[in-house]
Scaffold this active site. Structure first.
Site, PDB file in Angstrom:
ATOM      1  N   GLY A   7       9.994 -68.765 -54.046  1.00  6.36           N
ATOM      2  CA  GLY A   7      11.185 -68.158 -54.640  1.00  6.36           C
ATOM      3  C   GLY A   7      11.394 -66.779 -54.081  1.00  6.36           C
ATOM      4  O   GLY A   7      10.733 -65.813 -54.497  1.00  6.36           O
ATOM      5  N   ARG A  31      14.056 -72.479 -51.099  1.00  6.86           N
ATOM      6  CA  ARG A  31      14.908 -73.618 -50.720  1.00  6.86           C
ATOM      7  C   ARG A  31      15.897 -73.230 -49.625  1.00  6.86           C
ATOM      8  O   ARG A  31      16.333 -74.070 -48.848  1.00  6.86           O
ATOM      9  CB  ARG A  31      15.660 -74.144 -51.941  1.00  6.86           C
ATOM     10  CG  ARG A  31      14.776 -74.862 -52.948  1.00  6.86           C
ATOM     11  CD  ARG A  31      15.595 -75.522 -54.023  1.00  6.86           C
ATOM     12  NE  ARG A  31      16.457 -74.582 -54.718  1.00  6.86           N
ATOM     13  CZ  ARG A  31      17.380 -74.917 -55.614  1.00  6.86           C
ATOM     14  NH1 ARG A  31      17.577 -76.197 -55.915  1.00  6.86           N
ATOM     15  NH2 ARG A  31      18.113 -73.998 -56.216  1.00  6.86           N
ATOM     16  N   ASN A  86      10.851 -66.149 -66.207  1.00  9.54           N
ATOM     17  CA  ASN A  86      11.032 -65.863 -67.635  1.00  9.54           C
ATOM     18  C   ASN A  86      10.866 -67.129 -68.458  1.00  9.54           C
ATOM     19  O   ASN A  86      11.733 -67.500 -69.250  1.00  9.54           O
ATOM     20  CB  ASN A  86      12.407 -65.236 -67.874  1.00  9.54           C
ATOM     21  CG  ASN A  86      12.434 -63.771 -67.501  1.00  9.54           C
ATOM     22  OD1 ASN A  86      11.451 -63.064 -67.653  1.00  9.54           O
ATOM     23  ND2 ASN A  86      13.562 -63.308 -67.000  1.00  9.54           N
ATOM     24  N   GLY A 114      13.407 -55.620 -62.273  1.00 12.51           N
ATOM     25  CA  GLY A 114      14.697 -55.965 -61.698  1.00 12.51           C
ATOM     26  C   GLY A 114      14.786 -55.651 -60.215  1.00 12.51           C
ATOM     27  O   GLY A 114      13.792 -55.667 -59.486  1.00 12.51           O
ATOM     28  N   LYS A 174       6.500 -60.389 -72.593  1.00 14.29           N
ATOM     29  CA  LYS A 174       7.771 -60.147 -71.902  1.00 14.29           C
ATOM     30  C   LYS A 174       8.948 -60.563 -72.775  1.00 14.29           C
ATOM     31  O   LYS A 174      10.014 -59.938 -72.744  1.00 14.29           O
ATOM     32  CB  LYS A 174       7.789 -60.918 -70.578  1.00 14.29           C
ATOM     33  CG  LYS A 174       9.076 -60.765 -69.753  1.00 14.29           C
ATOM     34  CD  LYS A 174       9.368 -59.319 -69.413  1.00 14.29           C
ATOM     35  CE  LYS A 174      10.399 -59.135 -68.310  1.00 14.29           C
ATOM     36  NZ  LYS A 174      11.513 -60.032 -68.247  1.00 14.29           N
ATOM     37  N   ASN A 178      11.977 -58.109 -73.814  1.00 13.34           N
ATOM     38  CA  ASN A 178      13.390 -58.358 -73.583  1.00 13.34           C
ATOM     39  C   ASN A 178      14.196 -58.329 -74.871  1.00 13.34           C
ATOM     40  O   ASN A 178      15.368 -57.950 -74.863  1.00 13.34           O
ATOM     41  CB  ASN A 178      13.576 -59.699 -72.869  1.00 13.34           C
ATOM     42  CG  ASN A 178      13.292 -59.598 -71.384  1.00 13.34           C
ATOM     43  OD1 ASN A 178      12.549 -58.733 -70.955  1.00 13.34           O
ATOM     44  ND2 ASN A 178      13.869 -60.482 -70.601  1.00 13.34           N
ATOM     45  N   GLU A 181      14.875 -54.821 -75.342  1.00  7.10           N
ATOM     46  CA  GLU A 181      15.892 -54.454 -74.347  1.00  7.10           C
ATOM     47  C   GLU A 181      17.296 -54.793 -74.851  1.00  7.10           C
ATOM     48  O   GLU A 181      18.233 -54.007 -74.693  1.00  7.10           O
ATOM     49  CB  GLU A 181      15.586 -55.194 -73.054  1.00  7.10           C
ATOM     50  CG  GLU A 181      16.525 -54.936 -71.899  1.00  7.10           C
ATOM     51  CD  GLU A 181      16.146 -55.802 -70.706  1.00  7.10           C
ATOM     52  OE1 GLU A 181      16.889 -56.748 -70.409  1.00  7.10           O
ATOM     53  OE2 GLU A 181      15.091 -55.538 -70.103  1.00  7.10           O
TER      54      GLU A 181
END
Length: 310
Positions: A7, A31, A86, A114, A174, A178, A181
């Site tokens: 990825g 990919r 995630n 990010g 995480k 979030n 966040e």
């Protein structure tokens, strides 16, 4: 050390570059043909020396599940998979059982940073066994931000990386991150709207920028809001539509399951749902009720003009 990375999008590509800058060898697969170093997962596994460490950085859900399953069948006992998307922590627990049956280690890694992570580093929250985390520690050390130091120059421990617990603990951490966040962004957004709504404030971007130094509400998110307002002072190029990627929902679900009061995070999640409604069914019902009990004016769908009942 050597790492396979699956990825190579915005996050994965920058992570690969940060690792290479730190002297690690990264064999990447994606990919998209133009980004990858090898043409398939079997080729990626073949290109790595045992014991292998392979980081999966693809969209959560079925893409991650399929990738982890295929890897678990290709890798050898003693190898380790790090899942850095995630994903929901319960998926990690399923993956761990599947991998352990084949002698393959599994780590779940919550990653925050990010598109800025390449230069600033990534905050990492990981779950897994001590042995598996130790095998992968050089990778985590290269990805995390530089350690802060106290006034005497001593390095402060803990910042930017935590081994949070067993498998699942990384993505659970995480998830809560979030959820927080969501609430922070909602609070900044509401403050921005109130400032912009009154004639008294003549420099809304300036007020928000003034908060970035010396105030108790300064943060990196606030810095990013300042940046957004510099590019578009009245946010005219953006529609008020906000998606949610799942973590906020899972955080609220866990709050309910564990009887933890979480009104602020829940409200910020529901505000995102509201943002996607062009014409709220809830508020239609409210308008209809006001009309029924008090004869209050309603707006017609077509004319959008106040109409009183006959």
């Amino acid at each position: 050390m050597q790492l396979g990375l699956i990825g190579l999008g915005k996050m994965g590509g920058n992570m690969a570059e940060r690792l290479r800058r730190a002297g690690h060898e990264v064999v990447g697969y994606d990919r998209a043909p133009g980004k990858r170093d090898v043409e398939s997962l079997p080729e990626l596994v073949e290109a790595l020396s045992a014991p292998r460490v392979v980081w999966v950085m693809v969209p959560s859900g079925e893409p991650t599940r399929a990738t982890v399953k295929e890897l678990s069948e290709l890798l050898s006992p003693g190898d380790v998979i790090i899942e850095g998307g995630n994903s929901k922590y319960t998926d990690d627990q399923v993956h761990d059982v599947m991998c352990r049956e084949k002698g393959v280690g599994y780590i779940d890694a919550g990653v925050s940073g990010g598109v800025w992570g390449l230069e600033n580093g990534y905050a990492l929250m990981v779950g897994g066994t001590k042995d598996d985390v130790a095998k992968s520690q050089p990778i985590f050390d290269a990805l995390k931000p530089p350690a802060p130091h106290d006034e005497s120059g001593q390095e402060l421990p803990g910042a930017g990386f935590v081994h949070a617990g067993p498998v699942g603990a990384g993505h659970f951490s995480k998830m809560v991150h979030n959820g927080i966040e969501y609430a922070l962004m909602q609070a900044y957004g509401e403050g921005y709207e109130l400032l912009a709504a009154v004639d008294l404030i003549e420099d809304v971007p300036g007020v928000i920028a003034s908060w970035t130094q010396g105030t108790v509400i300064r943060s990196w998110l606030l810095d990013l809001l300042v940046r957004a307002l510099q590019e578009d002072p009245e946010l005219e190029q953006i529609t008020g539509y906000a998606e949610d990627s799942g973590e906020g929902r899972w955080t609220v679900e866990q709050a309910i399951e564990n009887a933890v009061p979480m009104p602020t995070i829940a409200a910020s999640l529901f505000a995102r749902f509201v943002s996607r409604q062009d014409d709220s069914p809830t508020m239609k019902a409210v308008a209809a009720l006001r009309n029924q009990f008090g004869g209050h004016a309603v707006r017609a769908v077509q004319a959008e003009e106040a109409e009183k009942p006959a």
